[in-house]
Every structure is written in structure tokens, then in C-alpha cells.
Design a protein around this motif. Structure first.
Motif, PDB file in Angstrom:
ATOM      1  N   GLY A 328      46.210  37.843  49.787  1.00  0.00           N
ATOM      2  CA  GLY A 328      46.752  38.859  48.899  1.00  0.00           C
ATOM      3  C   GLY A 328      46.073  38.937  47.542  1.00  0.00           C
ATOM      4  N   LYS A 329      45.249  37.950  47.211  1.00  0.00           N
ATOM      5  CA  LYS A 329      44.584  37.950  45.913  1.00  0.00           C
ATOM      6  C   LYS A 329      43.555  39.082  45.837  1.00  0.00           C
ATOM      7  CE  LYS A 329      41.843  35.058  42.772  1.00  0.00           C
ATOM      8  NZ  LYS A 329      41.208  33.735  42.547  1.00  0.00           N
ATOM      9  N   LYS A 330      43.461  39.724  44.691  1.00  0.00           N
ATOM     10  CA  LYS A 330      42.445  40.744  44.457  1.00  0.00           C
ATOM     11  C   LYS A 330      41.228  40.081  43.826  1.00  0.00           C
ATOM     12  CE  LYS A 330      45.581  44.684  43.952  1.00  0.00           C
ATOM     13  NZ  LYS A 330      46.034  45.802  43.085  1.00  0.00           N
ATOM     14  N   VAL A 331      40.098  40.228  44.486  1.00  0.00           N
ATOM     15  CA  VAL A 331      38.885  39.545  44.024  1.00  0.00           C
ATOM     16  C   VAL A 331      37.762  40.548  43.814  1.00  0.00           C
ATOM     17  CG1 VAL A 331      39.508  37.415  45.203  1.00  0.00           C
ATOM     18  CG2 VAL A 331      38.077  39.085  46.372  1.00  0.00           C
ATOM     19  N   LYS A 332      36.852  40.195  42.897  1.00  0.00           N
ATOM     20  CA  LYS A 332      35.665  40.998  42.642  1.00  0.00           C
ATOM     21  C   LYS A 332      34.570  40.596  43.628  1.00  0.00           C
ATOM     22  CE  LYS A 332      37.383  42.918  38.853  1.00  0.00           C
ATOM     23  NZ  LYS A 332      37.665  44.360  38.725  1.00  0.00           N
ATOM     24  N   VAL A 333      33.900  41.576  44.193  1.00  0.00           N
ATOM     25  CA  VAL A 333      32.813  41.332  45.132  1.00  0.00           C
ATOM     26  C   VAL A 333      31.581  42.088  44.657  1.00  0.00           C
ATOM     27  CG1 VAL A 333      32.020  41.525  47.520  1.00  0.00           C
ATOM     28  CG2 VAL A 333      34.436  41.054  47.037  1.00  0.00           C
ATOM     29  N   LYS A 334      30.467  41.359  44.502  1.00  0.00           N
ATOM     30  CA  LYS A 334      29.210  41.991  44.102  1.00  0.00           C
ATOM     31  C   LYS A 334      28.348  42.202  45.349  1.00  0.00           C
ATOM     32  CE  LYS A 334      27.064  40.671  40.362  1.00  0.00           C
ATOM     33  NZ  LYS A 334      26.214  39.858  39.421  1.00  0.00           N
ATOM     34  N   LEU A 335      27.897  43.445  45.536  1.00  0.00           N
ATOM     35  CA  LEU A 335      27.111  43.820  46.706  1.00  0.00           C
ATOM     36  C   LEU A 335      25.707  44.248  46.301  1.00  0.00           C
ATOM     37  CD1 LEU A 335      29.770  46.197  48.323  1.00  0.00           C
ATOM     38  CD2 LEU A 335      29.481  43.770  48.838  1.00  0.00           C
ATOM     39  N   TRP A 336      24.783  44.148  47.231  1.00  0.00           N
ATOM     40  CA  TRP A 336      23.457  44.769  47.097  1.00  0.00           C
ATOM     41  C   TRP A 336      23.362  45.816  48.181  1.00  0.00           C
ATOM     42  CZ3 TRP A 336      18.784  45.416  49.737  1.00  0.00           C
ATOM     43  CH2 TRP A 336      17.665  45.729  48.931  1.00  0.00           C
ATOM     44  N   ARG A 337      23.291  47.080  47.768  1.00  0.00           N
ATOM     45  CA  ARG A 337      23.338  48.190  48.722  1.00  0.00           C
ATOM     46  C   ARG A 337      22.133  49.102  48.508  1.00  0.00           C
ATOM     47  NH1 ARG A 337      28.719  51.492  48.546  1.00  0.00           N
ATOM     48  NH2 ARG A 337      29.476  49.664  49.714  1.00  0.00           N
ATOM     49  N   LYS A 338      21.189  49.024  49.450  1.00  0.00           N
ATOM     50  CA  LYS A 338      20.023  49.900  49.471  1.00  0.00           C
ATOM     51  C   LYS A 338      19.322  49.960  48.116  1.00  0.00           C
ATOM     52  CE  LYS A 338      21.742  52.613  53.352  1.00  0.00           C
ATOM     53  NZ  LYS A 338      22.106  53.920  53.895  1.00  0.00           N
ATOM     54  N   GLY A 339      19.044  48.774  47.580  1.00  0.00           N
ATOM     55  CA  GLY A 339      18.207  48.694  46.397  1.00  0.00           C
ATOM     56  C   GLY A 339      18.931  48.570  45.079  1.00  0.00           C
ATOM     57  N   LYS A 340      20.252  48.577  45.068  1.00  0.00           N
ATOM     58  CA  LYS A 340      20.955  48.428  43.788  1.00  0.00           C
ATOM     59  C   LYS A 340      22.255  47.659  43.979  1.00  0.00           C
ATOM     60  CE  LYS A 340      23.136  53.013  44.106  1.00  0.00           C
ATOM     61  NZ  LYS A 340      23.314  54.316  43.434  1.00  0.00           N
ATOM     62  N   GLU A 341      22.752  47.072  42.867  1.00  0.00           N
ATOM     63  CA  GLU A 341      23.987  46.303  42.913  1.00  0.00           C
ATOM     64  C   GLU A 341      25.198  47.222  42.804  1.00  0.00           C
ATOM     65  OE1 GLU A 341      24.100  43.176  40.065  1.00  0.00           O
ATOM     66  OE2 GLU A 341      22.488  42.017  41.026  1.00  0.00           O
ATOM     67  N   VAL A 342      26.231  46.890  43.566  1.00  0.00           N
ATOM     68  CA  VAL A 342      27.487  47.642  43.565  1.00  0.00           C
ATOM     69  C   VAL A 342      28.621  46.635  43.459  1.00  0.00           C
ATOM     70  CG1 VAL A 342      28.993  49.190  44.868  1.00  0.00           C
ATOM     71  CG2 VAL A 342      26.508  49.463  45.007  1.00  0.00           C
ATOM     72  N   ASN A 343      29.620  46.915  42.625  1.00  0.00           N
ATOM     73  CA  ASN A 343      30.774  46.034  42.467  1.00  0.00           C
ATOM     74  C   ASN A 343      32.028  46.708  43.012  1.00  0.00           C
ATOM     75  OD1 ASN A 343      29.768  43.617  40.790  1.00  0.00           O
ATOM     76  ND2 ASN A 343      29.018  45.380  39.611  1.00  0.00           N
ATOM     77  N   GLU A 345      36.374  45.841  44.343  1.00  0.00           N
ATOM     78  CA  GLU A 345      37.507  44.921  44.295  1.00  0.00           C
ATOM     79  C   GLU A 345      38.212  44.954  45.645  1.00  0.00           C
ATOM     80  OE1 GLU A 345      40.438  44.021  40.793  1.00  0.00           O
ATOM     81  OE2 GLU A 345      41.384  45.578  42.036  1.00  0.00           O
ATOM     82  N   VAL A 346      38.523  43.765  46.179  1.00  0.00           N
ATOM     83  CA  VAL A 346      39.126  43.647  47.502  1.00  0.00           C
ATOM     84  C   VAL A 346      40.430  42.864  47.401  1.00  0.00           C
ATOM     85  CG1 VAL A 346      38.795  42.880  49.887  1.00  0.00           C
ATOM     86  CG2 VAL A 346      36.835  43.621  48.534  1.00  0.00           C
ATOM     87  N   ALA A 347      41.475  43.373  48.063  1.00  0.00           N
ATOM     88  CA  ALA A 347      42.723  42.627  48.202  1.00  0.00           C
ATOM     89  C   ALA A 347      42.699  41.950  49.573  1.00  0.00           C
ATOM     90  CB  ALA A 347      43.926  43.560  48.093  1.00  0.00           C
ATOM     91  N   LEU A 348      42.636  40.615  49.592  1.00  0.00           N
ATOM     92  CA  LEU A 348      42.454  39.878  50.853  1.00  0.00           C
ATOM     93  C   LEU A 348      43.671  39.971  51.753  1.00  0.00           C
ATOM     94  CD1 LEU A 348      40.610  36.549  50.012  1.00  0.00           C
ATOM     95  CD2 LEU A 348      39.681  38.742  50.733  1.00  0.00           C
TER      96      LEU A 348
END
Length: 476
Positions: A328-343, A345-348
Motif C-alpha cells: 500500500g505504500k506510495k513510492v517514487k520510481v525512476k524510469l529510463w524510457r526511450k532515451g530519457k528519464e521519467v518519474n 509514483e506507484v501504490a504497491l
């Protein structure tokens, strides 16, 4: 250390038990051969096949250790921890204490992902003054270092209370244990402690102690070409064991975070093929519909760089980090998507055990469609997806891409790709047809890539596979 390990052994042996199980193997139905009337072999064959058809009792042995004791009252009991594979399918479980008393036990709770089972042992048959059994003391596996001495106690080959010693050989070994329908150990435990204290068949589920007599691991597997000890044993770290045990006691099951993705670690070759720099993160092969990741707009092909502030790499694996995060915790997730970073938030969500079917490998490497419909690239013969191919390889109706119908022995991918694999992406570019696959390979060559990464569909699972293209470059 003039007394060797005597003091540690005396302190810890009372907490270690033998685990004896009885399984029932069903008999195999076999038809007795037809014999001429009056044959002297008729009674012989009849007795033989009747014995084969009868269910058989099979006994096996393992080890365990006491983790909690409730000695008082009419319902006096103790909890014993062992490996799940030791007691799986058991019809009867008997615990043998170090002084020889035999007690009936039952499975109280299990966790397939860590291959652990908690047994409830009835103490009523013991005299009241004998019920106060000794539970183990817990050590901190994070403080264990390579070279530290350790002691294993268990029940090898039925020889109870056997004590052996050694040293910690490696701290974070991912041994790639193959998961089964009963155990999904390989998905979660990726930091086994390797040690050389002699352990053999029957040691599974037994404790590994430090020189203070505190448990630092649970012996679970050995590497052995011969089946006997060669000085390479593996134990699940005690911190993970204790965390799992606490949840089994409190909830009767484990509560672990769930992201809802199928992932793979990014290799050096994969990173090179994607122009990603150094290998890091975990690449998403598939996203579970309506799962937490899908709700956060995480997509297949995204590379997860950080999760809840933790960088994802070879030593910090995503599956463990997610599992250890509160539901249930909401966490920040940093992604690399097709050449750039994307941030995002996910609720587990909460992880629930499930079984994933994998289609059987097809070993026939002959072409399965007319030659005029086949395109060859990188030693692979590929075709558009047709009705017959969909039926033959169980390809989903809405799947697009290029299906592999032949693999040359000279192909750099000959040992990693299979007939029926559907190539849906090349270096994160969508592939809708064999012609698009050829163009993507040519683009990789133009960029002087040494490797190429395919996203393939295999038996319904999405898998990233990286292969060399340099051999093909040399011949072009």
C-alpha cells in the motif's frame, strides 16, 4: 580456541531437530502381458504387477530448528522452521529432538518464495518438565563477512545432531535455483551465503551458526556433481528468514509488496545494444493488466533505475526491494524510457503466489512455412504470423511481429532463441513484420552496435534476449 567448537555445539544442538516425513507414491497402472493359458509365468507376472500397482510409502529426512515455544497449558506447542521442499507433499511429519523424543508435527504456514515452512509441534506427549525446549538465538546476517567461521548442524543421511564447521566463502551468491510449482525460490532469494562447512542430503532446513551460537542462515542447497559434499553449500541469510518467520507467525502467510511487472536485469550487452551506457536497472518485459505498475503508466520496455530511492543493480535486485516494501505504500520510481528519464509514483499491491505456464520448447529446427514467405536475417528464418503458425506455436490472436521458423547453426542466437519465438521489438523499436525486423537490424549495423536486443513472446511470456551481431557485420 583450545576446546574447538565444543561450547558453541553444546549451546546450539538442543535447538536443532531432525525432520522425518512420509509420502505416499501412487502405484503405476500397467497392463499385464497376455500369456498362453496355463503358462508357468502367469503367477510370477501377476504378483509383480500387483506390487507395482500398490501405493508406496516413501520416507525422507531433513533438518529444522526450534524458533518459538509455548510449553504451558493443554495446547502446549513449539514452532519449528525448515525448508518447504523438505515437507512438501508429506502425509506425515515427525520431529525428532536431540535426545531422541519423537513428536507429531503439522505444517502451520509456508512461504514458497523463500522455500521456508513453519511446523507446529505438539508437546503434550512430553512430561511437563521436558516441554521447555530451547529456541535459537538470531544473528544479524548483514554483519557476516567473507572469511568468518561458521558451524552447520543437521541430520545428514539420518545422522542426527551432526556438527561441521567451515568459513563463509561468499556473501551474496545468486545461484539461480530453478523454481518449481511448489517452490519459487529462484524469484526472490538472490543473495545466498556460500560456505564450506560440510553439508549433505538431510541438512536441508538446518541452521548455520556463527561462533556466538547465533543463527546466521538456513542451509538449503549444495553444489555437488557427485551428490555428496564438495565444500560448496548455500544458506538463506537469517535476516530474510527472520522477516519471513515473523510474518508467518503473525499472519499465517507473508505480506509482500507487488509491482505487477515481469522484469530482467540489464546486462552489459543489452545496455550496449540500447545505447544505454553502463549496465544498471531492470527492464520491464510485461506489465500485469490493472496492476500497480499499469495504474502508474509503467510500460513494457521501460528500464527501472530507482525504486523508493534505491538504485537498482546487480546487488540491489528489484524483486527483493519491492517485496520488502510495505503493501500500500506510495513510492517514487525512476524510469529510463526511450532515451530519457521519467518519474512516476506507484501504490504497491500485495503479492499473491501464482503459477506461470511456460510452453514446451520445440526442438525441430526445420522450416514450417513455404520458402517464399520466409525472410532470413542474422541466421534466423522468420515469417509473418499466419493461422497455422499461431496454432502450432500457440501464438496469441492479437500478437504482431516476426515468428522464428528456422535457426541456422551459424547464427549467433542459435543457443538462445527457439522456433516459435515471436520478435516484437528490436532495440525498443516495435516490429510488426519480418520486413521491419530486417530494417531494424540494418539500423543497428549502421550505428555500429555489437549487440542487438530482442523482445520476444515465448509461450505467452515476454522476454528480453540480447545476441551478438558482430559476426554478421564481419560478413556484410
Amino acid at each position: 580456541m583450545t576446546k574447538g567448537f565444543a561450547d558453541v555445539a553444546e549451546k546450539t544442538i538442543p535447538s536443532v531437530v531432525n525432520v522425518s516425513t512420509t509420502q505416499i507414491l501412487e502405484g503405476r497402472d500397467r497392463n499385464m502381458p497376455q500369456l498362453p493359458p496355463g503358462s508357468p509365468f502367469e503367477d510370477l507376472f501377476k504378483d509383480f504387477f500387483e506390487q507395482q500397482d500398490k501405493p508406496k510409502r516413501v520416507q525422507s529426512l531433513g533438518s529444522g530448528f526450534i524458533v518459538k515455544v509455548q510449553p504451558k497449558g493443554d495446547d502446549a506447542y513449539a514452532y519449528v522452521l525448515t525448508n518447504f521442499h523438505v515437507v512438501a507433499e508429506a502425509k506425515k511429519i515427525t520431529i525428532v529432538l536431540h535426545e531422541g523424543a519423537e513428536l507429531e508435527a503439522s505444517i502451520q504456514a509456508v512461504d514458497e518464495r523463500t522455500d521456508l515452512a513453519m511446523l507446529r509441534v505438539k508437546l503434550n506427549s512430553l512430561p511437563e518438565d521436558k516441554r521447555n525446549l530451547k529456541a535459537v538465538e538470531w544473528g544479524d546476517s548483514n554483519k557476516v563477512n567473507v572469511g568468518d567461521r561458521c558451524i552447520a548442524i543437521g541430520n545428514p543421511f539420518g545422522l542426527g545432531s551432526t556438527v561441521t564447521s567451515g568459513i563463509i566463502s561468499n556473501r551474496s551468491r545468486n545461484i539461480g535455483v530453478r523454481g518449481t510449482a511448489k517452490s519459487r525460490l529462484s524469484e526472490y532469494v538472490d543473495d545466498f551465503m556460500q560456505h564450506d562447512a560440510p553439508i549433505n542430503m538431510g541438512n536441508s532446513g538446518g541452521p548455520l551458526f556463527d561462533l556466538e551460537g547465533k543463527i546466521i542462515g538456513v542451509n538449503t542447497a549444495i553444489f555437488s556433481p557427485s551428490g555428496g559434499n564438495v565444500g560448496i553449500g548455500f544458506a538463506i541469510p537469517s535476516n530474510l528468514v527472520k522477516e519471513t518467520l515473523d510474518q508467518l507467525i503473525e499472519y499465517g502467510r507473508t505480506k509482500r509488496g507487488w509491482l505487477g511487472v515481469r522484469i530482467q536485469n540489464v546486462t552489459d550487452e543489452m545496455a550496449e545494444s540500447l545505447g544505454f551506457g553502463k549496465a544498471r536497472g531492470a527492464i520491464v518485459g510485461a506489465v500485469t493488466p490493472k496492476g500497480p505498475a499499469a495504474a502508474a503508466n509503467i510500460e513494457a520496455g521501460d528500464i527501472i533505475l530507482e525504486f523508493d530511492g534505491k538504485e537498482i543493480n546487480e546487488k540491489t535486485r528489484l524483486s527483493r526491494v519491492v517485496g520488502e516494501t510495505e503493501v500500500g505504500k506510495k513510492v517514487k520510481v525512476k524510469l529510463w524510457r526511450k532515451g530519457k528519464e521519467v518519474n512516476v509514483e506507484v501504490a504497491l499491491g500485495e503479492f499473491e503466489t501464482s503459477s506461470d505456464g511456460v510452453a514446451a520448447e520445440t526442438k525441430d529446427k526445420k522450416d514450417t512455412v513455404p520458402n517464399q514467405d520466409i525472410i532470413e536475417v542474422l541466421g534466423l528464418k522468420v515469417s509473418k504470423i499466419t493461422g497455422p503458425l499461431s496454432q502450432q506455436y500457440k501464438i496469441k490472436e492479437d500478437m504482431t511481429g516476426a515468428v522464428i521458423v528456422g535457426i541456422s547453426e551459424e547464427s549467433p542466437a542459435t543457443n538462445i532463441l527457439r522456433l516459435g519465438d515471436v520478435i516484437t521489438e528490436v532495440n525498443q523499436a516495435d516490429i510488426k513484420s519480418p520486413e521491419e525486423l530486417v530494417k531494424a537490424v540494418e539500423e543497428a549495423k549502421r550505428l555500429k552496435r555489437k549487440n542487438i536486443t530482442f523482445l520476444i513472446s515465448r509461450g505467452g511470456d515476454m522476454v528480453y534476449i540480447t545476441t551478438r551481431i558482430e559476426d554478421d557485420l564481419k560478413s556484410s
